[in-house]
Design a protein around this motif. Structure first.
Motif, PDB file in Angstrom:
ATOM      1  N   GLN A  20      67.081 -40.738  24.079  1.00  0.00           N
ATOM      2  CA  GLN A  20      65.834 -39.973  24.037  1.00  0.00           C
ATOM      3  C   GLN A  20      65.873 -38.824  25.048  1.00  0.00           C
ATOM      4  OE1 GLN A  20      63.140 -43.174  24.785  1.00  0.00           O
ATOM      5  NE2 GLN A  20      62.818 -43.596  22.603  1.00  0.00           N
ATOM      6  N   LYS A  21      66.412 -39.072  26.224  1.00  0.00           N
ATOM      7  CA  LYS A  21      66.538 -38.016  27.236  1.00  0.00           C
ATOM      8  C   LYS A  21      67.460 -36.906  26.743  1.00  0.00           C
ATOM      9  CE  LYS A  21      65.922 -40.940  31.322  1.00  0.00           C
ATOM     10  NZ  LYS A  21      66.608 -41.485  32.522  1.00  0.00           N
ATOM     11  N   ILE A  22      68.548 -37.297  26.102  1.00  0.00           N
ATOM     12  CA  ILE A  22      69.490 -36.318  25.552  1.00  0.00           C
ATOM     13  C   ILE A  22      68.790 -35.447  24.517  1.00  0.00           C
ATOM     14  CG2 ILE A  22      71.519 -36.109  24.052  1.00  0.00           C
ATOM     15  CD1 ILE A  22      72.703 -38.519  25.639  1.00  0.00           C
ATOM     16  N   GLN A  23      68.048 -36.077  23.607  1.00  0.00           N
ATOM     17  CA  GLN A  23      67.372 -35.323  22.556  1.00  0.00           C
ATOM     18  C   GLN A  23      66.268 -34.439  23.124  1.00  0.00           C
ATOM     19  OE1 GLN A  23      68.382 -35.128  19.248  1.00  0.00           O
ATOM     20  NE2 GLN A  23      67.049 -33.346  19.445  1.00  0.00           N
ATOM     21  N   ARG A  24      65.560 -34.917  24.151  1.00  0.00           N
ATOM     22  CA  ARG A  24      64.530 -34.084  24.789  1.00  0.00           C
ATOM     23  C   ARG A  24      65.135 -32.818  25.385  1.00  0.00           C
ATOM     24  NH1 ARG A  24      61.811 -38.826  26.445  1.00  0.00           N
ATOM     25  NH2 ARG A  24      62.910 -38.829  28.425  1.00  0.00           N
ATOM     26  N   LEU A  25      66.307 -32.956  26.017  1.00  0.00           N
ATOM     27  CA  LEU A  25      66.954 -31.782  26.583  1.00  0.00           C
ATOM     28  C   LEU A  25      67.358 -30.807  25.479  1.00  0.00           C
ATOM     29  CD1 LEU A  25      68.018 -30.289  29.071  1.00  0.00           C
ATOM     30  CD2 LEU A  25      70.190 -31.466  28.707  1.00  0.00           C
ATOM     31  N   ASP A  27      65.950 -30.501  22.543  1.00  0.00           N
ATOM     32  CA  ASP A  27      64.710 -29.904  22.033  1.00  0.00           C
ATOM     33  C   ASP A  27      64.215 -28.791  22.952  1.00  0.00           C
ATOM     34  OD1 ASP A  27      64.766 -31.637  19.866  1.00  0.00           O
ATOM     35  OD2 ASP A  27      63.280 -33.023  20.720  1.00  0.00           O
ATOM     36  N   GLU A  28      64.350 -28.998  24.258  1.00  0.00           N
ATOM     37  CA  GLU A  28      63.964 -27.964  25.227  1.00  0.00           C
ATOM     38  C   GLU A  28      64.813 -26.700  25.020  1.00  0.00           C
ATOM     39  OE1 GLU A  28      64.673 -27.328  29.950  1.00  0.00           O
ATOM     40  OE2 GLU A  28      63.861 -29.283  29.374  1.00  0.00           O
ATOM     41  N   VAL A  29      66.108 -26.887  24.832  1.00  0.00           N
ATOM     42  CA  VAL A  29      67.003 -25.756  24.597  1.00  0.00           C
ATOM     43  C   VAL A  29      66.640 -25.054  23.297  1.00  0.00           C
ATOM     44  CG1 VAL A  29      69.409 -25.110  24.100  1.00  0.00           C
ATOM     45  CG2 VAL A  29      68.890 -26.700  25.974  1.00  0.00           C
ATOM     46  N   TRP A  30      66.408 -25.817  22.224  1.00  0.00           N
ATOM     47  CA  TRP A  30      66.081 -25.215  20.924  1.00  0.00           C
ATOM     48  C   TRP A  30      64.766 -24.437  20.993  1.00  0.00           C
ATOM     49  CZ3 TRP A  30      70.655 -25.696  20.393  1.00  0.00           C
ATOM     50  CH2 TRP A  30      71.380 -26.798  20.003  1.00  0.00           C
ATOM     51  N   ASN A  31      63.825 -24.911  21.792  1.00  0.00           N
ATOM     52  CA  ASN A  31      62.553 -24.204  21.936  1.00  0.00           C
ATOM     53  C   ASN A  31      62.688 -22.940  22.792  1.00  0.00           C
ATOM     54  OD1 ASN A  31      60.944 -25.911  20.365  1.00  0.00           O
ATOM     55  ND2 ASN A  31      60.671 -27.337  22.064  1.00  0.00           N
ATOM     56  N   ASP A  44      72.898 -31.382  17.130  1.00  0.00           N
ATOM     57  CA  ASP A  44      72.127 -32.622  17.336  1.00  0.00           C
ATOM     58  C   ASP A  44      72.923 -33.835  16.871  1.00  0.00           C
ATOM     59  OD1 ASP A  44      69.851 -31.452  18.447  1.00  0.00           O
ATOM     60  OD2 ASP A  44      68.682 -31.523  16.594  1.00  0.00           O
ATOM     61  N   LEU A  45      73.502 -33.741  15.696  1.00  0.00           N
ATOM     62  CA  LEU A  45      74.259 -34.853  15.122  1.00  0.00           C
ATOM     63  C   LEU A  45      75.455 -35.212  15.998  1.00  0.00           C
ATOM     64  CD1 LEU A  45      74.781 -36.839  12.810  1.00  0.00           C
ATOM     65  CD2 LEU A  45      75.919 -34.973  11.578  1.00  0.00           C
ATOM     66  N   ALA A  46      76.246 -34.222  16.365  1.00  0.00           N
ATOM     67  CA  ALA A  46      77.437 -34.482  17.170  1.00  0.00           C
ATOM     68  C   ALA A  46      77.079 -35.012  18.557  1.00  0.00           C
ATOM     69  CB  ALA A  46      78.267 -33.207  17.290  1.00  0.00           C
ATOM     70  N   VAL A  47      76.062 -34.427  19.181  1.00  0.00           N
ATOM     71  CA  VAL A  47      75.650 -34.868  20.513  1.00  0.00           C
ATOM     72  C   VAL A  47      75.160 -36.310  20.476  1.00  0.00           C
ATOM     73  CG1 VAL A  47      73.846 -34.536  22.269  1.00  0.00           C
ATOM     74  CG2 VAL A  47      75.217 -32.596  21.491  1.00  0.00           C
ATOM     75  N   SER A  48      74.407 -36.677  19.455  1.00  0.00           N
ATOM     76  CA  SER A  48      73.923 -38.060  19.381  1.00  0.00           C
ATOM     77  C   SER A  48      75.079 -39.034  19.183  1.00  0.00           C
ATOM     78  CB  SER A  48      72.863 -38.217  18.294  1.00  0.00           C
ATOM     79  OG  SER A  48      73.417 -38.031  17.014  1.00  0.00           O
ATOM     80  N   GLU A  49      76.083 -38.652  18.408  1.00  0.00           N
ATOM     81  CA  GLU A  49      77.242 -39.535  18.184  1.00  0.00           C
ATOM     82  C   GLU A  49      78.068 -39.699  19.458  1.00  0.00           C
ATOM     83  OE1 GLU A  49      77.733 -41.414  15.692  1.00  0.00           O
ATOM     84  OE2 GLU A  49      76.484 -40.507  14.141  1.00  0.00           O
ATOM     85  N   ILE A  50      78.367 -38.607  20.131  1.00  0.00           N
ATOM     86  CA  ILE A  50      79.167 -38.693  21.359  1.00  0.00           C
ATOM     87  C   ILE A  50      78.358 -39.388  22.458  1.00  0.00           C
ATOM     88  CG2 ILE A  50      80.364 -37.390  23.169  1.00  0.00           C
ATOM     89  CD1 ILE A  50      81.779 -37.399  20.390  1.00  0.00           C
ATOM     90  N   GLY A  51      77.081 -39.037  22.590  1.00  0.00           N
ATOM     91  CA  GLY A  51      76.235 -39.690  23.584  1.00  0.00           C
ATOM     92  C   GLY A  51      76.149 -41.190  23.369  1.00  0.00           C
ATOM     93  N   ALA A  52      75.974 -41.614  22.129  1.00  0.00           N
ATOM     94  CA  ALA A  52      75.901 -43.047  21.817  1.00  0.00           C
ATOM     95  C   ALA A  52      77.216 -43.740  22.158  1.00  0.00           C
ATOM     96  CB  ALA A  52      75.548 -43.253  20.344  1.00  0.00           C
ATOM     97  N   ASN A  53      78.336 -43.095  21.878  1.00  0.00           N
ATOM     98  CA  ASN A  53      79.641 -43.687  22.218  1.00  0.00           C
ATOM     99  C   ASN A  53      79.797 -43.859  23.721  1.00  0.00           C
ATOM    100  OD1 ASN A  53      80.507 -44.002  19.604  1.00  0.00           O
ATOM    101  ND2 ASN A  53      81.861 -42.226  19.619  1.00  0.00           N
ATOM    102  N   ILE A  54      79.370 -42.856  24.489  1.00  0.00           N
ATOM    103  CA  ILE A  54      79.451 -42.963  25.948  1.00  0.00           C
ATOM    104  C   ILE A  54      78.588 -44.126  26.428  1.00  0.00           C
ATOM    105  CG2 ILE A  54      78.870 -41.840  28.138  1.00  0.00           C
ATOM    106  CD1 ILE A  54      79.577 -39.144  26.695  1.00  0.00           C
TER     107      ILE A  54
END
Length: 137
Positions: A20-25, A27-31, A44-54
């Protein structure tokens, strides 16, 4: 606008709310910046996949320090993840999609497919994942 103005950083310890913190950041950038919808979606898709793996693998079930650095440049979005967990036993040149019945193992293949660059390296500071997506097709 300078390069420093176009950068956002998340410095956290992994836990149940990390994605959720990753996605909030993001979203802040996209805004804050004009980034085409396709680049946003793929990033978004790639970041969520790599973040989840970490989160799942780097600490073998224990929290790790995670730094996510997002930079919007003239022609690309560049995200760098750094964590102090275990080395990732991965050879990105060998990443393929698993068979359709497999329940796991798609994250890296998906990220590799939707990004223009995906790289991994390990040094004394930990694991470094770099994700790059062009802003234009």
């Amino acid at each position: 606008m300078t390069g420093a103005d176009r950068r956002r950083v998340l410095d956290t310890t992994t836990g149940p709310d990390t994605l959720q913190k990753i996605q909030r950041l993001l979203d802040e950038v996209w805004n804050a910046y004009e980034v085409p919808e396709v680049a946003r979606m793929y990033t978004d898709l790639a970041v969520s996949e790599i973040g989840a793996n970490i989160i799942e693998h780097s600490g073998d079930g224990t929290p790790v320090r995670l730094i996510m650095d997002v930079e919007v440049l003239t022609d690309v979005v560049r995200i760098t993840f750094t964590d102090d967990g275990h080395p990732a036993p991965v050879d990105l040149s060998q990443v393929t999609m698993p068979d359709e019945m497999s329940e796991r193992g798609r994250g890296l293949a998906i990220a590799y497919r939707v990004l223009d660059e995906l790289s991994y390296r390990r040094d004394r500071d930990g694991n470094h994942w770099t994700l790059v997506r062009r802003l234009t097709e």
